[in-house]
Design an enzyme around this catalytic site. Structure first.
Site, PDB file in Angstrom:
ATOM      1  NE  ARG A  38      -4.174  -1.895   1.956  1.00 55.00           N
ATOM      2  CZ  ARG A  38      -4.886  -2.425   2.946  1.00 55.00           C
ATOM      3  NH1 ARG A  38      -4.652  -2.084   4.193  1.00 55.00           N
ATOM      4  NH2 ARG A  38      -5.838  -3.300   2.695  1.00 55.00           N
ATOM      5  NE  ARG A  42      -4.657   2.608   3.323  1.00 52.25           N
ATOM      6  CZ  ARG A  42      -5.359   1.662   3.906  1.00 52.25           C
ATOM      7  NH1 ARG A  42      -6.674   1.677   3.821  1.00 52.25           N
ATOM      8  NH2 ARG A  42      -4.768   0.712   4.578  1.00 52.25           N
ATOM      9  NE  ARG A  51      -9.395   7.302  -6.171  1.00 52.04           N
ATOM     10  CZ  ARG A  51      -9.750   6.641  -5.075  1.00 52.04           C
ATOM     11  NH1 ARG A  51      -8.852   5.942  -4.412  1.00 52.04           N
ATOM     12  NH2 ARG A  51     -10.990   6.677  -4.648  1.00 52.04           N
ATOM     13  CG  ASP A  87      -9.428  -3.457  -4.360  1.00 53.54           C
ATOM     14  OD1 ASP A  87      -9.111  -2.809  -3.341  1.00 53.54           O
ATOM     15  OD2 ASP A  87     -10.163  -4.457  -4.329  1.00 53.54           O
ATOM     16  CE1 TYR A 162     -13.343  -7.876   1.454  1.00 50.57           C
ATOM     17  CE2 TYR A 162     -11.463  -8.950   0.419  1.00 50.57           C
ATOM     18  CZ  TYR A 162     -11.979  -8.006   1.283  1.00 50.57           C
ATOM     19  OH  TYR A 162     -11.132  -7.187   1.981  1.00 50.57           O
TER      20      TYR A 162
END
Length: 355
Positions: A38, A42, A51, A87, A162
């Site tokens: 990551r 973010r 973004r 992702d 998921y």
């Protein structure tokens, strides 16, 4: 075979002699290579800027945006490898599964898969389904030069979780109920997901990715016996499917201290280790013939610089006798991490391990 994947004895150019790929192959390195899970995203203000107003899954389908986001931490931190910005649910979305990534929640599946009839919604992934991935990887390889690009995908178990739960889960109760209650449907589901995952990794490799990482984020919820019998065959199928490309294959999960040996057996060349197990103990559990990746606690980066460096030193000391070591966090960069802390950590590891 591209120059990035040159076997011994042939001309070795591009990324082949990078510290990262040398470590993956358990060869001597000029310094311990560093990258962060990551790292693209973010924690970086420049990421939030590009973004802004763009949904996560939309951003993953825009090659120019993917290229820019993937390059940002390489420019800022001087890491030894880039990881493709995407992702794990992108290939599922690409084959028509109705899902979205909701801020603060994660992937949410509109209609969970819980029956054999539901299984038919998982069609094979074709390269044209993710043409934007091919375009972005090619652009990145051109921009990165000698810096390797890591492609990635979600492992069959984590994708299944998921799909069955309908989103993130703490206890994975629906997933385990299906695994225990209908073993044949479970096996068929994971086999189909293994094919989708293999196809997604193949697209990235054929476009120029120098290595791939399989994220089994939720595998730590399993006992070793359940992992071996019900999950490992599908992960092994993925690793086998891409083995002929000759790129290093990394396997990572969270809370997988009891599974490290099995995760290596599944076929990875490099086993990722979270922060719960020291690197020397991880090496003992995995056994010889594998490089290891890890494993400072992501939360340590919120401590003062001296504390971060002390913890990094502990990791380096524990990894000193390994056949191959790639320095990383024990999981992903936390959203509120100070980017300067990451930059300083890269510099510290490079300086301390220069040979």
């Amino acid at each position: 075979m591209s120059a990035n994947h040159s076997p011994a004895g042939q001309q070795q150019t591009g990324t082949y002699d990078s510290a990262f790929l040398k470590a993956c192959r358990r060869e001597p390195v000029p310094h311990t290579p560093v990258w962060f899970m990551r790292q693209a995203g973010r924690s970086l203000p420049e990421y939030h800027k590009v973004r802004k107003g763009i949904a996560m899954l939309d951003s993953c389908t825009r090659p120019e945006l993917v290229t820019e986001i993937t390059l940002q931490p390489v420019r800022r931190h001087g890491v030894d490898a880039a990881i493709y910005f995407s992702d794990i649910v992108v290939p599922l979305k690409a084959i028509g599964i109705d899902l979205d990534i909701k801020p603060g929640v994660g992937p949410v599946v509109e209609k969970p898969i819980r029956s054999r009839a539901d299984l038919e919604r998982l069609r094979p992934l074709e390269p044209d389904d993710v043409a934007y991935v091919t375009e972005a990887v090619r652009a990145l390889v051109g921009e990165l030069g000698a810096t390797p690009l890591i492609g990635f995908a979600g492992a069959p178990f984590t994708l299944a979780s998921y799909l069955i739960e309908g989103g993130p889960s703490r206890n994975h109760e629906h997933t385990k109920a299906l695994m225990y209650g209908d073993p044949q449907l479970w096996a068929d589901l994971l086999d189909r997901l293994a094919d989708i995952t293999s196809a997604f990794l193949t697209v990235q490799i054929e476009a120029g990715a120098s290595a791939v990482q399989l994220f089994d984020s939720w595998a730590g919820a399993l006992s070793p016996a359940d992992y071996r019998s019900s999950v490992m065959p599908a992960s092994a199928k993925v690793f086998d499917a891409v083995a002929h490309h000759g790129v290093p294959r990394i396997h990572f999960g969270v809370g997988t201290g009891e599974l490290l040996g099995l995760m290596g057996e599944a076929g990875a060349d490099v086993v990722g280790v979270d922060w719960r197990v020291p690197m020397d103990e991880a090496a003992r559990r995995v056994g010889p013939g594998k490089a290891l990746q890890g494993n400072i606690d992501p939360a340590v980066l919120f401590a003062p610089r001296e504390a971060v460096e002390a913890k990094a030193r502990e990791v380096l000391d524990a990894a000193a006798g390994l056949e191959g070591h790639i320095f990383n966090l024990g999981h992903g960069v936390l959203p509120d991490t100070d980017p300067e802390a990451l930059t300083r950590l890269v510099e510290y590891v490079h300086t301390q391990t220069a040979r």
